[in-house]
Design an enzyme around this catalytic site. Structure first.
Site, PDB file in Angstrom:
ATOM      1  CD  GLU A  56      -2.707   1.077   2.608  1.00 25.84           C
ATOM      2  OE1 GLU A  56      -3.318   2.109   2.940  1.00 25.84           O
ATOM      3  OE2 GLU A  56      -2.725   0.015   3.286  1.00 25.84           O
ATOM      4  CG  ASP A  77      -3.367   8.707   7.243  1.00 23.80           C
ATOM      5  OD1 ASP A  77      -3.751   7.529   7.232  1.00 23.80           O
ATOM      6  OD2 ASP A  77      -3.151   9.363   6.207  1.00 23.80           O
TER       7      ASP A  77
END
Length: 259
Positions: free
Chosen positions: A49, A60
């Site tokens: 990824e 995040d």
């Protein structure tokens, strides 16, 4: 057949579990991306990824946010990342998946972006801020070029929503293991095993668990209930520390017998 679909067919046939590491494109300079991808492929990653740096990454945690800031500070652009992947792709044989948000894609142009990542060799796309109710804005372009949209299931997703999410696409389902943002965790919620088992019982697609996984023990524990793991923040931390042996240890944990 898309590379993601193909690799998971092989994994299932061979009874293997998947390990998908995350790296931030442009962190440490864009030229370093080639070295990182080659290392992860040689270390046994199932797929990789690749994060696209963005100024407002709502899913995040601090480690990935900081990696994104470091990348943005180099002046790297999405177009440069796409072009870099195109140059690297001939020596990378495993699936590559972009993780990004909608704003950079809208700025790039959805049709152009879909076409460009297909020609560069990207196989899949994760967009955390795109709900299934709105995904048609891009799915028609992705389907045309056979790019898989990887969808997320959270701890709060009800049964009917899990059913709706997991019946779409041919890649895998990204099962979020924590409430909140990415980042390493000491432990997981007590209901995680039942949550993963529930998704597995519903999903016709492979189920990979991600968010918070940071030790070989985490990997071994979670693989009892799903088809693979995705590790992001810990990979970035270890790369920053030049601790590549610990990354190998995380990947090798997928090869241990499941109790």
């Amino acid at each position: 057949m898309n590379r993601i679909e193909k690799v998971f067919q092989i994994m299932k046939k061979e009874g293997k579990k998947a390990f998908v590491p995350y790296v931030m494109a442009g962190d440490g300079g864009l030229p370093s991306l080639k070295e990182k991808l080659v290392f992860l492929q040689e270390a046994g990653a199932t797929a990789i990824e690749i994060g696209i740096p963005f100024s407002d990454p709502v899913a995040d945690g601090p480690v990935i946010q900081e990696a994104g800031i470091r990348a943005l500070n180099t002046g790297v652009t999405l177009k440069e990342i796409v072009d870099c992947i195109r140059e690297i792709r001939p020596i990378i044989h495993i699936p590559l998946i972009f993780m990004t948000y909608m704003n950079p894609l809208l700025s790039y142009g959805l049709e152009r972006f879909s076409r460009d990542i297909q020609t560069s060799g990207i196989d899949g796309l994760i967009i955390p801020d795109l709900p299934i109710e709105e995904e048609e804005i891009i799915t028609s372009y992705l389907e045309e070029v056979k790019i898989e949209l990887i969808r997320l299931v959270t701890l709060q997703s009800p049964i009917d929503r899990i059913e709706e999410i997991t019946k779409r696409g041919k890649g895998f389902v990204y099962a979020v293991t924590v409430n909140g943002i990415t980042g390493t965790r000491a432990q997981f919620a007590s209901q995680l095993s039942s949550h993963l088992e529930k998704i597995k019982s519903i999903s016709p697609l492979p189920v990979l668990a991600g968010f918070g996984i940071s030790t070989p023990e985490h990997v071994e524990e979670i693989l009892q209930y799903c088809d693979g793991v995705i590790v992001g923040s810990k990979i970035i931390e270890l790369m920053e520390a030049d601790n590549y042996e610990q990354i190998r240890a995380l990947i090798n944990a997928t090869k241990l017998p499941i109790a």
